[in-house]
Design a protein around this motif. Structure first.
Motif, short mmCIF file in Angstrom:
data_model
loop_
_atom_site.label_atom_id
_atom_site.label_comp_id
_atom_site.label_asym_id
_atom_site.label_seq_id
_atom_site.Cartn_x
_atom_site.Cartn_y
_atom_site.Cartn_z
N LYS A 511 0.91 -1.26 -0.15
CA LYS A 511 0.01 0.00 -0.09
C LYS A 511 0.76 1.05 -0.03
O LYS A 511 0.62 2.28 -0.69
CB LYS A 511 -1.00 -0.15 1.36
N ALA A 512 1.94 1.09 1.07
CA ALA A 512 2.94 2.35 0.74
C ALA A 512 3.39 2.54 -0.53
O ALA A 512 3.60 3.92 -1.02
CB ALA A 512 3.99 1.97 1.69
N VAL A 513 4.05 1.59 -1.26
CA VAL A 513 4.51 1.65 -2.67
C VAL A 513 3.43 2.25 -3.43
O VAL A 513 3.80 3.17 -4.48
CB VAL A 513 4.74 0.48 -3.24
N THR A 514 2.28 1.81 -3.41
CA THR A 514 1.22 2.59 -4.37
C THR A 514 1.13 3.91 -4.25
O THR A 514 0.86 4.89 -4.85
CB THR A 514 -0.13 1.72 -4.16
N ARG A 515 1.07 4.37 -2.73
CA ARG A 515 0.90 5.74 -2.40
C ARG A 515 2.30 6.61 -2.91
O ARG A 515 2.04 7.76 -3.25
CB ARG A 515 0.53 6.08 -0.92
#
Length: 550
Positions: A511-515
């Motif tokens: 999720k962090a990578v997506t953000r």
């Protein structure tokens, strides 16, 4: 009860008592050590007067403001006015008043911002392995629920002694050369309390875990920073800088490897250089913080060697690969206090079981301090850990030990976080251990609205606080500003560093990578808008820009 000693010590410090008051080796003549306060108070006397319910004796404070307690023969009311006066001994020692720590300030966003990706706080967000959980349940079922040995549960100190004897290539006595503490943080504070005198200097390798700074001050010492050099993304240790920082008042050096917050793993050459400095300065001891020693990156060849090979499993506790115990270097056992804990290794930060290992002459001081701080560390957790440490040496999930699996897991998670940072324009610095990445976020700083920067300035905070608040509120990513890890935050105004933790579940990192990818798109749009403005006629308005909202 005997377990209240830590609270009493904290209250006495808050009221202004000097830490040297509690140093057990400072006695008058051959007088025996003073009885613990709980033992004295059990007599229910204050001098020659007995306590009466609701009535407290007058205390003149010996020339200084006391608690303001007043005994009144007609009333049980107690005046405590001086507890609310302007005096603040803790703030005076910390040299910062009661300003919130970075952990308090950043932590408030976890509750206030929905669906926040928490890469700030350095604790694993998953349950410990099954064998760890089972050991804790078994310890409680077996009845290890009452006080145990104050200096450390017998089974645990014997297990630790066996392991450190193997790691340090010497025999470590479990009863006289080990003390069990409430986490490594307490091991560090008790070490400083038992080692330094008011005004003594303690060298801190900068950037440093901010806890060191506060603990040195609370113990009456003076912190002196020795900065690492950041060159081309690498953190370099300059022994000449450290030697130049030494004065006749220098009493200790705090060494942290693997290093928080940078992830630097000190090399054998660097540590031998440090050992040489210690040999040339007989008044100096080393406090070695080794809580991340089992979390050191491994390359593919090392990971292959960590897989199980039939018949190649040794019962002897193997030292952590690539980790160097400073106390194992020639002549350094007598000059080193090794501090560590189990929290980071087994994902049990809430168990709060730490320890220190050192020569018996020093450990005896800490043993004398412990009854004044707490009667013992939680008994079931200590007993469970004595089992856990042995089980962890056995094959685990296809690796020759739990520790081999742990290194492989964190190596993969580090790479996942680095992928996200590259998407967002953050430039990571080098790191080989622990579970943090320091990254240069200077490229993002122009995107931060002026209101955030003004608020940070009003609160006497560096720009990285503004950046981290903006990242949390606008992009749902929590990271920790880098300035609190430095002694002089002004030097970090132009190089905006942030610390990110990758000890998180894979779905959180994904999720962090997506953000981060969305952040990178916003950054690209923002920089294009600036380029457009530069080529526009003078006075032309800038294209509007609004960051992506979750």
């Amino acid at each position: 009860g005997g377990g209240d000693g830590g609270l009493l010590l904290l209250v006495l410090l808050l009221l202004g008592a000097s830490p040297s008051t509690f140093r057990p080796d400072q006695r008058v003549g051959n007088a025996p050590p003073a009885r613990p306060l709980w033992a004295v108070m059990s007599n229910r006397r204050h001098g020659s007067r007995r306590f009466q319910p609701g009535i407290l004796p007058r205390w003149n404070g010996r020339g200084r403001k006391g608690l303001g307690y007043v005994a009144n023969e007609h009333s049980s009311r107690v005046c405590v006015g001086s507890l609310a006066d302007a005096s603040d001994p803790v703030g005076q020692r910390l040299k910062k008043g009661t300003k919130k720590t970075v952990w308090q300030e950043m932590g408030k966003y976890i509750k206030s911002i929905p669906d926040l990706v928490n890469l700030g706080q350095g604790y694993p967000d998953w349950d410990p392995p099954k064998f760890v959980q089972e050991s804790a349940s078994e310890a409680i079922a077996l009845g290890h629920n009452q006080y145990t040995r104050t200096e450390g549960h017998a089974d645990l100190v014997r297990t630790l002694a066996s392991r450190y004897s193997a790691h340090l290539n010497r025999t470590v006595d479990p009863m006289t050369e080990i003390a069990v503490t409430v986490g490594c943080s307490q091991a560090l504070f008790l070490t400083l309390t038992a080692l330094i005198q008011p005004g003594d200097e303690v060298l801190l390798i900068e950037p440093f875990f901010d806890l060191y700074l506060g603990q040195v001050k609370l113990a009456g010492g003076k912190p002196v920073s020795v900065p690492l050099d950041l060159r081309d993304g690498n953190w370099e240790f300059d022994i000449k800088k450290l030697e130049a920082a030494i004065s006749p008042r220098t009493r200790a050096i705090i060494l942290n490897t693997p290093h928080n917050p940078t992830g630097k793993v000190f090399t054998l050459e660097e540590m031998e250089q440090l050992a040489g400095v210690v040999r040339r300065n007989p008044q100096i001891s080393v406090i070695s913080d080794e809580v991340y020693k089992y979390v050191i990156d491994a390359d593919e060849e090392e990971l292959q060697m960590s897989t199980v090979i039939s018949g190649d499993i040794s019962s002897k506790p193997a030292p952590p690969p690539r980790h160097i115990h400073f106390a194992a270097l020639d002549g350094m056992w007598d000059r080193t206090v090794t501090c560590s804990s189990a929290g980071k290794t087994f994902s049990i930060t809430g168990w709060q079981v730490g320890w220190l290992v050192a020569p018996k002459e020093f450990v005896s001081r800490v043993h004398a301090l412990l009854p004044y701080v707490q009667f013992c560390v939680a008994s079931p957790m200590q007993h469970a850990l004595s089992t856990v440490l042995d089980v962890a040496d056995r094959p685990f999930e296809g690796y020759n030990s739990y520790y081999g699996w742990l290194r492989a897991m964190y190596a993969r998670k580090r790479q996942l976080l680095l992928k996200g940072l590259s998407e967002a324009g953050l430039v990571p610095t080098s790191g080989e251990g622990g579970f943090f990445v320091m990254a240069d976020a200077s490229r993002l700083l122009p995107m931060v609205p002026d209101s955030y920067l003004s608020e940070a300035k009003e609160n006497d905070r560096a720009n990285d606080f503004a950046l981290c608040k903006w990242l949390a509120e606008s992009h749902g990513i929590l990271c920790i500003p880098g300035s609190p890890f430095f002694s002089d935050q002004e030097q970090e105004e132009t190089r905006c560093l942030v610390r990110l933790a990758f000890c998180k579940r894979d779905e959180i990192l994904e999720k962090a990578v997506t953000r981060f990818k969305i952040l990178g798109q916003d950054l690209k749009a923002f920089e294009e808008s600036l380029e457009s403005k530069e080529v526009s006629a003078v006075g032309a308005s800038s294209p509007s820009f609004a960051p992506h909202q979750l």
